[in-house]
Scaffold this active site. Structure first.
Site, PDB file in Angstrom:
ATOM      1  N   CYS A 193      -7.495   0.200  20.192  1.00  0.00           N
ATOM      2  CA  CYS A 193      -6.882   1.540  20.051  1.00  0.00           C
ATOM      3  C   CYS A 193      -7.732   2.804  20.233  1.00  0.00           C
ATOM      4  O   CYS A 193      -8.821   2.067  19.487  1.00  0.00           O
ATOM      5  CB  CYS A 193      -5.750   1.600  18.373  1.00  0.00           C
ATOM      6  SG  CYS A 193      -5.666   2.580  18.427  1.00  0.00           S
ATOM      7  N   HIS A 194      -7.066   3.232  20.448  1.00  0.00           N
ATOM      8  CA  HIS A 194      -7.863   5.073  20.478  1.00  0.00           C
ATOM      9  C   HIS A 194      -8.786   5.252  19.489  1.00  0.00           C
ATOM     10  O   HIS A 194      -9.358   5.626  19.498  1.00  0.00           O
ATOM     11  CB  HIS A 194      -6.789   6.168  21.183  1.00  0.00           C
ATOM     12  CG  HIS A 194      -7.367   7.410  21.845  1.00  0.00           C
ATOM     13  ND1 HIS A 194      -8.002   8.330  21.528  1.00  0.00           N
ATOM     14  CD2 HIS A 194      -8.252   7.535  22.550  1.00  0.00           C
ATOM     15  CE1 HIS A 194      -8.618   9.762  21.963  1.00  0.00           C
ATOM     16  NE2 HIS A 194      -8.794   8.471  23.455  1.00  0.00           N
ATOM     17  N   THR A 195      -8.216   4.724  18.187  1.00  0.00           N
ATOM     18  CA  THR A 195      -8.458   5.223  16.982  1.00  0.00           C
ATOM     19  C   THR A 195      -9.794   4.515  16.649  1.00  0.00           C
ATOM     20  O   THR A 195     -10.601   5.169  16.561  1.00  0.00           O
ATOM     21  CB  THR A 195      -7.452   4.715  16.032  1.00  0.00           C
ATOM     22  OG1 THR A 195      -5.902   5.723  15.612  1.00  0.00           O
ATOM     23  CG2 THR A 195      -8.003   5.474  14.099  1.00  0.00           C
TER      24      THR A 195
ATOM     25  N   HIS B  34      -8.630  -2.772  14.747  1.00  0.00           N
ATOM     26  CA  HIS B  34      -7.402  -3.076  13.617  1.00  0.00           C
ATOM     27  C   HIS B  34      -5.963  -3.795  14.406  1.00  0.00           C
ATOM     28  O   HIS B  34      -4.637  -3.354  13.536  1.00  0.00           O
ATOM     29  CB  HIS B  34      -7.389  -1.589  12.776  1.00  0.00           C
ATOM     30  CG  HIS B  34      -7.364  -0.318  14.254  1.00  0.00           C
ATOM     31  ND1 HIS B  34      -7.839   0.061  15.036  1.00  0.00           N
ATOM     32  CD2 HIS B  34      -5.869   0.146  14.651  1.00  0.00           C
ATOM     33  CE1 HIS B  34      -7.107   1.594  15.587  1.00  0.00           C
ATOM     34  NE2 HIS B  34      -6.173   1.362  14.862  1.00  0.00           N
ATOM     35  N   GLU B  35      -6.768  -3.710  16.035  1.00  0.00           N
ATOM     36  CA  GLU B  35      -4.860  -3.818  16.011  1.00  0.00           C
ATOM     37  C   GLU B  35      -5.092  -5.804  16.651  1.00  0.00           C
ATOM     38  O   GLU B  35      -6.209  -5.893  17.262  1.00  0.00           O
ATOM     39  CB  GLU B  35      -4.565  -3.416  17.457  1.00  0.00           C
ATOM     40  CG  GLU B  35      -3.503  -2.742  18.132  1.00  0.00           C
ATOM     41  CD  GLU B  35      -3.045  -1.643  19.350  1.00  0.00           C
ATOM     42  OE1 GLU B  35      -2.688  -0.757  18.543  1.00  0.00           O
ATOM     43  OE2 GLU B  35      -3.511  -2.614  20.337  1.00  0.00           O
TER      44      GLU B  35
ATOM     45  N   CYS C  14       1.299  -1.790  -1.580  1.00  0.00           N
ATOM     46  CA  CYS C  14       0.736  -2.132  -2.747  1.00  0.00           C
ATOM     47  C   CYS C  14       2.043  -3.055  -3.477  1.00  0.00           C
ATOM     48  O   CYS C  14       2.102  -3.916  -3.999  1.00  0.00           O
ATOM     49  CB  CYS C  14       0.288  -1.880  -3.673  1.00  0.00           C
ATOM     50  SG  CYS C  14       1.478  -0.403  -4.509  1.00  0.00           S
TER      51      CYS C  14
ATOM     52  N   CYS D 280       3.330   1.552  -6.122  1.00  0.00           N
ATOM     53  CA  CYS D 280       2.988   2.839  -6.311  1.00  0.00           C
ATOM     54  C   CYS D 280       4.901   3.103  -5.742  1.00  0.00           C
ATOM     55  O   CYS D 280       5.548   2.817  -5.142  1.00  0.00           O
ATOM     56  CB  CYS D 280       2.549   3.519  -5.923  1.00  0.00           C
ATOM     57  SG  CYS D 280       2.479   3.226  -3.268  1.00  0.00           S
TER      58      CYS D 280
ATOM     59  N   CYS E 197       5.143   3.230  -1.931  1.00  0.00           N
ATOM     60  CA  CYS E 197       5.827   1.861  -1.773  1.00  0.00           C
ATOM     61  C   CYS E 197       7.612   1.460  -1.684  1.00  0.00           C
ATOM     62  O   CYS E 197       8.295   0.838  -2.092  1.00  0.00           O
ATOM     63  CB  CYS E 197       4.768   0.574  -2.371  1.00  0.00           C
ATOM     64  SG  CYS E 197       3.379   0.791  -1.801  1.00  0.00           S
TER      65      CYS E 197
ATOM     66  N   CYS F  28       1.221   4.096   1.368  1.00  0.00           N
ATOM     67  CA  CYS F  28       0.648   3.572   0.410  1.00  0.00           C
ATOM     68  C   CYS F  28      -0.465   4.694  -0.427  1.00  0.00           C
ATOM     69  O   CYS F  28      -1.103   4.911  -0.507  1.00  0.00           O
ATOM     70  CB  CYS F  28       0.353   1.642   0.193  1.00  0.00           C
ATOM     71  SG  CYS F  28      -0.575   1.108  -1.175  1.00  0.00           S
TER      72      CYS F  28
ATOM     73  N   ARG G  71      -3.489   3.368   1.074  1.00  0.00           N
ATOM     74  CA  ARG G  71      -2.559   4.348   2.952  1.00  0.00           C
ATOM     75  C   ARG G  71      -4.475   4.345   3.296  1.00  0.00           C
ATOM     76  O   ARG G  71      -5.207   4.413   3.494  1.00  0.00           O
ATOM     77  CB  ARG G  71      -2.586   5.384   2.462  1.00  0.00           C
ATOM     78  CG  ARG G  71      -3.237   6.591   2.204  1.00  0.00           C
ATOM     79  CD  ARG G  71      -2.817   7.321   2.177  1.00  0.00           C
ATOM     80  NE  ARG G  71      -1.423   7.811   1.078  1.00  0.00           N
ATOM     81  CZ  ARG G  71      -1.020   9.124   0.523  1.00  0.00           C
ATOM     82  NH1 ARG G  71      -1.787  10.246   1.552  1.00  0.00           N
ATOM     83  NH2 ARG G  71      -0.166   9.236  -0.206  1.00  0.00           N
TER      84      ARG G  71
ATOM     85  N   CYS H  81      -0.786  -2.137  15.676  1.00  0.00           N
ATOM     86  CA  CYS H  81      -0.955  -0.382  15.592  1.00  0.00           C
ATOM     87  C   CYS H  81      -0.484   0.248  16.718  1.00  0.00           C
ATOM     88  O   CYS H  81       1.247   1.087  16.267  1.00  0.00           O
ATOM     89  CB  CYS H  81      -2.334  -0.237  15.621  1.00  0.00           C
ATOM     90  SG  CYS H  81      -2.534   1.203  15.508  1.00  0.00           S
TER      91      CYS H  81
ATOM     92  N   ARG I  74      -3.324  -1.768  26.950  1.00  0.00           N
ATOM     93  CA  ARG I  74      -3.823  -1.916  26.901  1.00  0.00           C
ATOM     94  C   ARG I  74      -4.593  -3.867  26.794  1.00  0.00           C
ATOM     95  O   ARG I  74      -3.466  -3.858  28.040  1.00  0.00           O
ATOM     96  CB  ARG I  74      -2.311  -3.164  25.591  1.00  0.00           C
ATOM     97  CG  ARG I  74      -1.924  -1.694  24.296  1.00  0.00           C
ATOM     98  CD  ARG I  74      -3.208  -1.578  23.631  1.00  0.00           C
ATOM     99  NE  ARG I  74      -3.423  -0.689  21.942  1.00  0.00           N
ATOM    100  CZ  ARG I  74      -3.602   0.592  22.278  1.00  0.00           C
ATOM    101  NH1 ARG I  74      -3.357   1.554  22.846  1.00  0.00           N
ATOM    102  NH2 ARG I  74      -2.827   1.150  21.179  1.00  0.00           N
TER     103      ARG I  74
END
Lengths: 380, 379
Positions: free
Chosen positions: B48-50, B70-71, B100, B103, B106, B114, B118, B178, B373
């Site tokens: 992913c670009h991030t 993360h994907e 979680c 909180c 959430c 979250c 987060r 993601c 992708r």
């Protein structure tokens, strides 16, 4: 049919001959209503800040002589060709913005910005023929916002008139034809705070207090009033305001002060001053994740609303409203009903009363920052 | 219980030793999950670009060596103390932001940000003990956004895992952890176009096309795609985009062009580039009275959003979204179901595939702006 139907009416009007000069009570001639127009007898009117802004005409195209006034309650005297929704004797509130019921905006369930009849501050004439219905000794006197309620009689487009419960006291509900409905609707229709939520109101003039009243009616648990004038705080308690913040008392930005008071930000905020910096503060003081800020006050100069994009990406919502998102003909009658069934309180907005001949006192009070609403009685 | 429960696992991971340098496949040690943590076997992951942005680490506090990614999609290998919602063998999507469930965020119906879990791009360790679970010869290798999926095994907080239908093909639904959900949710959860409405989508990369897909699912009558790169237009048709505007083709601001095409403005716009000017255009191109603009793409940190207040007072709404406003644990499983019941199409987002050993090809493709992708197969 009234006795005056179809005839020119001679009556009193408070004419503004020049920008910023006291209004003069003159005898004027009021033409009969043309197609899709109605002529109203105004019984009560009040001064709203927008009248003062355009009367002062600072940096705007001056259109004089003009009859101001747009917050009022009256009775229909006669109707023009094609008008079926109203008849003589109906109790009405004229509104500075209209509802043709045909255009996309009127048909949308959300918008109240009618393509044909939305507010036009430049226009001083009637749409059907481009002329004014007021004159004195043959000299035309211009309309304002299509209402011109500082006159015993006025002519408006039928789309700009809300027909209301004839039992409603016009000397109270006249306030609903502008400022109070604007603030109330901003909260009830746009911000929509849930029961128990926290709300911040920027600007504790009549519009801000009406917004606070909306928050009170919605069951907000905390209503934080923000104003540079600490004198306003006491009055504001009557409208449900529970806490006060004067930005002058702090070295840090007021949005930070509010965020600290509310564990990260309020659920809803309403900006009722028109000051661009306060608009930004009102936006940045709502909680990330769910906060909604509603802009109400209109800026009086060219300025930019600026914020860091992360404030939006963190799930804050920014909205703006116009006349509380009320459709004048469809919605205002039900707001009158809220008053009639005692859900909504209006009397507390009325701090002064004057007779029509003393209309300039209302201007003095507003220019002196005194009071909330001054009712002008057209009849002695 | 798997045979590796409670033990350190030695496996392959693609380690970023330095900013901008190709990843190196190394043998790493992955410690067992601690309290409220889960160790997963990753089967498929995508770029992913991030990931790219933090790998390039231009002008940020870089944390290296690091395992990015993360994907992804995987299977639970073992769970730490206190974890009751997941068991070994469960099929899961790890998510870079968590839930979680305790909180105020959430518990709110609206927020998915979250307080505890987060997204945190700076943190390279686990919350429980502020240490990394990855090491090579005793030296820590840092985590990335709590997921680090460019590894055969990873350790993640239980709050960052969505348990999904075990029948869902992991090599497809991994992209829902993601980018695709971000775009889809921006439209379905935030912009919420009604049937027959008009929608403008700024940026026709994977996130923008996912936003367009959301508009297609919602029954929008017109989906106007805005991109500086005309070569993206052809692909975008598969995602429901019906018209194209390249701002470079006009002398006037693109919001004016769009307003003229749509009798005053679109009903909804979704901004998926992160370019600040596009964000302003996306807001100003929606119709007064009812228009809603949703910002999705993340800008550089010095960007300022600016507009004339009248644009807001004229009853336009401006919103922003994060991960499509989906709560990872509560909502992602149902997005997987949208794919399973053929409402949502995912295959068209997958333009390339590489084995884990060739993971750097995925970076090359993204740097060249090719494809949407690229699925990385771990086996």
């Amino acid at each position: 049919m009234s006795a005056t139907a179809g005839q020119v009416i001679r009556c009193k009007a408070a004419v503004a001959w020049e920008a910023g000069k006291p209004l003069v009570i003159e005898e004027v001639e009021v033409e009969p209503p043309q197609k899709m127009e109605v002529r109203l007898k105004i019984l009560f009117t009040s001064l709203c800040h927008t009248d003062v802004c355009f009367w002062e005409a600072k940096g705007q195209t001056a259109l004089f002589p003009r009859i101001y006034g747009h917050e009022a309650g009256g009775i229909v005297e006669s109707v023009g060709e094609g008008v079926t929704d109203l008849q003589p004797g109906d109790h009405v509130l004229p509104v500075f913005t209209g509802e043709c019921k045909e255009c996309h905006h009127c048909k949308s369930s959300e918008s109240n910005m009618c393509s044909l009849l939305r507010i036009n501050t430049d226009r001083g004439v009637m749409i059907s023929d481009g002329k004014t219905r007021f004159s004195k000794n043959g000299q035309p006197i211009y309309h304002f916002l299509g209402t011109s309620t500082f006159s015993e009689y006025t002519v408006t487009h039928v789309g700009c008139v809300a027909k209301i419960n004839p039992a409603a006291p016009l000397d109270k509900v006249c306030l609903l034809s502008c400022g109070i409905a604007t603030g109330l609707g901003a909260t009830l229709n746009v911000a929509k705070p849930t029961k128990g939520s926290t709300v911040a109101i920027f600007g504790l003039g009549a519009v801000g207090l009406a917004a606070a009243e909306g928050a009170r009616i919605s069951g907000a648990s905390r209503i934080i009033g923000v104003d540079l004038n600490a004198n306003r705080f006491n009055e504001a308690k009557k409208f449900g305001v529970t806490e006060f913040v004067n930005p002058k008392d702090y070295d840090k930005p007021v949005q930070q002060v509010i965020a600290e008071m509310t564990d990260g930000g309020v659920d809803r905020s309403l900006e009722c001053t028109g000051n661009v910096n306060l608009m930004i503060s009102a936006f940045e003081c709502v909680h990330d994740g769910w906060g909604v800020a509603v802009l109400v006050g209109v800026p009086n100069k060219d300025d930019a609303f600026k914020t860091h994009p992360i404030n939006l990406l963190n799930e804050r919502t920014l909205k703006g409203t116009f006349f509380g998102n009320y459709k004048p003909r469809s919605d205002i009658p039900s707001v009158v009903e809220k008053y009639m069934n005692k859900e909504l309180e209006l009397d507390k907005f009325i701090t002064h009363q004057v007779s029509f001949s003393e209309i300039n006192k209302a201007f003095d009070l507003m220019l002196g920052g005194q009071g909330l609403r001054c009712i002008i009685h057209m009849e002695n | 219980m798997s045979s590796t429960t409670g033990q350190v696992i030695r496996c392959k991971a693609a380690v970023a030793w330095e900013a901008g340098r190709p990843l190196v496949i190394e043998e790493v040690e992955v410690a067992p999950p601690q309290k409220m943590e889960v160790r997963l076997k990753i089967l498929f992951t995508s770029l992913c670009h991030t990931d790219l942005y933090f790998w390039e680490a231009k002008a940020q506090n870089s944390v290296f060596p690091r395992i990015l990614g993360h994907e992804a999609a995987g299977i639970v290998e073992s769970v730490g103390e206190g974890v009751t919602e997941l068991a070994p063998g469960d099929h899961v999507l790890p998510v870079f932001t968590g839930e979680c469930k305790q909180c105020a965020h959430c518990k709110s119906e609206e927020s998915n940000m979250c307080t505890l879990l987060r997204i945190n791009t700076e943190r390279g360790v686990m919350l429980n003990d502020e240490q990394s679970r990855f090491s090579i010869n005793g030296k820590p290798i840092y985590h990335f956004v709590g997921t680090s999926t460019f590894s055969e095994y990873t350790v993640v907080h239980v709050g960052c895992l969505a348990k999904i239908n075990p029948l869902a093909p992991l090599d497809k639904v991994c992209i829902l952890s993601c980018g695709i959900s971000t775009g889809l949710g921006a439209t379905l959860n935030v912009a919420k176009p009604t049937k027959g409405s008009s929608v403008a989508v700024f940026g026709l990369g994977a996130v923008g096309l996912a936003a367009a897909e959301g508009a297609r699912l919602a029954g929008a009558s017109r989906i106007i795609g805005v991109d500086l790169n005309s070569s993206r237009f052809e692909e975008a048709k598969k995602f429901g985009v019906s018209e194209f505007v390249n701002p470079k083709d006009y002398n006037k601001p693109v919001q004016e062009v769009i307003a003229e095409m749509t009798d005053g403005g679109v009903d909804r716009s979704v901004e998926c580039t992160g370019n600040i000017n596009a964000m302003i255009s996306a807001f100003e191109c929606v119709h007064d009275g009812w228009g809603v603009a949703v910002l999705v793409g993340v800008p550089h940190k010095d960007a300022v959003f600016k507009t004339h207040p009248m644009n807001v007072l004229n009853e336009r709404t401006l919103k922003g979204t994060f991960f499509g406003n989906y709560k990872p644990r509560s909502d992602l499983p149902s997005v997987v179901e949208m794919y399973m019941n053929k409402e949502l199409q995912l295959e068209k987002f997958i333009t390339h595939e590489v084995p884990f050993a060739e993971i750097n090809k995925a970076f090359d493709l993204m740097l060249k702006g090719e494809g949407l992708r690229c699925i990385i197969r771990m086996d």
